[in-house]
Design a protein around this motif. Structure first.
Motif, PDB file in Angstrom:
ATOM      1  N   GLY A 151      30.133 -19.954  26.926  1.00 34.60           N
ATOM      2  CA  GLY A 151      28.726 -20.258  27.575  1.00 34.60           C
ATOM      3  C   GLY A 151      28.525 -19.171  28.350  1.00 34.60           C
ATOM      4  O   GLY A 151      27.107 -19.356  28.844  1.00 34.60           O
ATOM      5  N   GLY A 152      29.010 -18.198  28.873  1.00 30.17           N
ATOM      6  CA  GLY A 152      28.644 -17.166  29.626  1.00 30.17           C
ATOM      7  C   GLY A 152      28.681 -17.534  31.160  1.00 30.17           C
ATOM      8  O   GLY A 152      28.305 -16.497  31.874  1.00 30.17           O
ATOM      9  N   GLY A 153      29.328 -18.323  31.568  1.00 30.72           N
ATOM     10  CA  GLY A 153      29.477 -18.583  32.870  1.00 30.72           C
ATOM     11  C   GLY A 153      29.301 -20.079  33.567  1.00 30.72           C
ATOM     12  O   GLY A 153      29.262 -20.934  32.582  1.00 30.72           O
ATOM     13  N   THR A 154      29.382 -20.480  34.780  1.00 34.42           N
ATOM     14  CA  THR A 154      29.477 -21.606  35.229  1.00 34.42           C
ATOM     15  C   THR A 154      28.798 -21.578  36.597  1.00 34.42           C
ATOM     16  O   THR A 154      28.580 -20.762  37.425  1.00 34.42           O
ATOM     17  N   LEU A 155      28.473 -22.708  37.292  1.00 31.09           N
ATOM     18  CA  LEU A 155      27.757 -23.135  38.663  1.00 31.09           C
ATOM     19  C   LEU A 155      28.682 -22.639  39.644  1.00 31.09           C
ATOM     20  O   LEU A 155      29.894 -23.190  39.720  1.00 31.09           O
ATOM     21  N   ALA A 156      28.353 -22.011  40.767  1.00 30.26           N
ATOM     22  CA  ALA A 156      29.449 -21.570  41.971  1.00 30.26           C
ATOM     23  C   ALA A 156      28.972 -22.586  43.108  1.00 30.26           C
ATOM     24  O   ALA A 156      27.975 -23.423  42.907  1.00 30.26           O
ATOM     25  N   ILE A 157      29.461 -22.458  44.132  1.00 34.45           N
ATOM     26  CA  ILE A 157      29.431 -23.313  45.441  1.00 34.45           C
ATOM     27  C   ILE A 157      28.395 -22.769  46.142  1.00 34.45           C
ATOM     28  O   ILE A 157      27.425 -23.626  46.804  1.00 34.45           O
ATOM     29  N   TRP A 158      28.036 -21.569  46.230  1.00 31.92           N
ATOM     30  CA  TRP A 158      26.830 -20.942  46.965  1.00 31.92           C
ATOM     31  C   TRP A 158      25.681 -21.652  46.527  1.00 31.92           C
ATOM     32  O   TRP A 158      25.315 -21.507  45.356  1.00 31.92           O
ATOM     33  N   ASN A 159      24.621 -21.927  47.713  1.00 33.19           N
ATOM     34  CA  ASN A 159      23.176 -22.409  47.169  1.00 33.19           C
ATOM     35  C   ASN A 159      22.430 -22.096  48.357  1.00 33.19           C
ATOM     36  O   ASN A 159      22.913 -22.142  49.447  1.00 33.19           O
ATOM     37  N   ASP A 160      21.033 -22.211  48.045  1.00 30.10           N
ATOM     38  CA  ASP A 160      20.106 -22.221  49.441  1.00 30.10           C
ATOM     39  C   ASP A 160      18.945 -22.794  48.979  1.00 30.10           C
ATOM     40  O   ASP A 160      18.437 -23.299  47.870  1.00 30.10           O
ATOM     41  N   THR A 161      18.077 -23.468  50.074  1.00 29.07           N
ATOM     42  CA  THR A 161      16.833 -24.108  49.692  1.00 29.07           C
ATOM     43  C   THR A 161      16.001 -23.819  50.893  1.00 29.07           C
ATOM     44  O   THR A 161      16.151 -23.111  51.910  1.00 29.07           O
TER      45      THR A 161
END
Length: 390
Positions: free
Chosen positions: A18-28
């Motif tokens: 699928g080309g990748g997955t979600l990491a834990i890093w995020n911002d708002t």
């Protein structure tokens, strides 16, 4: 188990594919869009209002009686609250009562002003926020008949209604009103020969133009609708009461009202001087005193006149002359000099005043009417004088 392990491995491989997955890093980040604040629409009375009559005199309407032809004015201040950058509203005095009493005989007008200048009441905006003066006029129609006497019209049910007005955007609505176009594949049975397809397209365009033109004209005519925001306040306007038409007749032998309570006409006997046998060439004198007992609040002048005279059985043997005298002195009728010269016209009687109509009945000198008795009947007419303005 070997087959199960193989299936699991394939599933993991597919996930990797699928080309990748979600990491834990995020911002708002918070959007600074602000707040929406609603405006306000409100109307309040500032004072109790003032009534004035045709003479611009302040009156107490509860104790004032109006007469035909008279115009009363009512002035009251109201506080308009119009808050909103695009707010538009209408202001209309509205009568929420029944059309009873004097209503068919009254004409109403009104105007609204601010800072001494009249304003349009169908397009109020935020610029009109503040004190406004409502001036209403009530005119008692001058052609109102006797059936209107003593009637009352309740005006306490008048409200000042402030109503929000929402204006449409004609351009946007006209655009959204244009129709959809279908492909020829949707209507295979309507396929036209090549030579006629251009004509069909032109016809369709013309039809579309006519439809959009009709929508545009309709919107430009309507231009808007009324919204839910509204406010109303009761006007402290009171009631309009019609006056009475009371005239007393006194012929020297007792008084009587000209119009009786049942609506019938009153009659009065006139006391004459030289009463008894009237010789040829002599005269008798009589008079009737008319008193204006109206309860009208303003001016109420009457005009009284007499005739035509019915001399009864003596016919042309009697000559009757009539004169008018201001005031209440019946004895003025006994002066023969009063009847010399040109005949006088009617007498005008002010409110609470009196006037006298005098009569001289003379028997011709060259006739013999010995022993004959005749009753002379003289109809009296009293009418209101209506002041004409403008």
């Amino acid at each position: 188990m070997a087959k199960g392990a193989l299936a699991t491995g394939v599933g993991v491989a597919l996930m990797l594919g699928g080309g990748g997955t979600l990491a834990i890093w995020n911002d708002t980040e918070t959007a600074s869009v602000g707040s929406i604040a609603a405006g306000q629409l409100e109307i309040k009375r500032v004072d109790n209002g003032v009534w004035k009559n045709s003479s611009n005199q302040v009156i107490d309407l509860a104790n004032y009686k109006v007469v035909p032809g008279e115009t009363l004015s009512f002035v009251q201040n109201v506080d308009l609250t119009l808050v909103g950058d695009k707010i538009e509203a209408t202001l209309t005095p509205t009568y929420i009562g029944g059309m009873d009493g004097l209503s068919p005989h009254l004409d109403y007008t009104y105007k609204v002003s601010q800072n001494g200048a009249e304003i349009r009441t169908n397009a109020l905006t935020q610029a009109n926020d503040g004190i406004a003066t409502v001036e209403a006029t009530v005119t008692f129609k001058k052609d109102s008949d006797n059936t209107t006497q003593l009637k009352t019209q309740d005006l306490t049910k008048i409200q000042y209604v402030l109503l929000q007005f929402v204006r449409y955007s004609p351009v946007a609505l006209v655009y959204s009103g244009w129709g959809r176009h279908r492909s020829r594949a949707q209507h295979p049975h309507r396929t036209l020969p090549p030579g006629k397809q251009t004509m069909a397209k032109k016809t369709a365009l013309k039809a579309t133009g006519l439809v959009s033109g009709a929508v545009l004209l309709g919107l430009l005519t309507v231009q808007g609708t009324y919204a839910l925001w509204n406010a109303a306040v009761q006007a402290t306007s009171g009631s309009v009461q019609a006056a009475s038409f009371n005239v007393e007749m006194d012929g020297g032998s007792g008084s009587v009202m000209m119009a009786q309570p049942d609506g019938s006409q009153g009659t009065v006997a006139l006391a004459t001087t030289n009463f008894g046998i009237v010789d040829a060439g002599t005269s008798v004198y009589a008079g009737v005193r008319l008193t204006n007992h109206t309860d009208a609040g303003g001016q109420f002048t009457l005009r009284a006149s007499a005739g035509p005279v019915d001399t009864g059985s003596l016919g042309g043997l009697l000559a009757v002359q009539q004169r008018a005298v201001a005031g209440a002195d019946l004895s003025a009728c006994n002066n023969p000099a009063l009847y010399a010269g040109t005949a006088a016209g009617p007498v005008e009687i002010p409110k609470h005043g009196s006037g006298v109509l005098c009569f001289q009945a003379s028997l011709a000198a060259t006739v013999s009417a010995e022993g004959q008795v005749s009753t002379i009947s003289i109809p009296l007419t009293v009418e209101q004088l209506v002041e004409h303005k403008g």
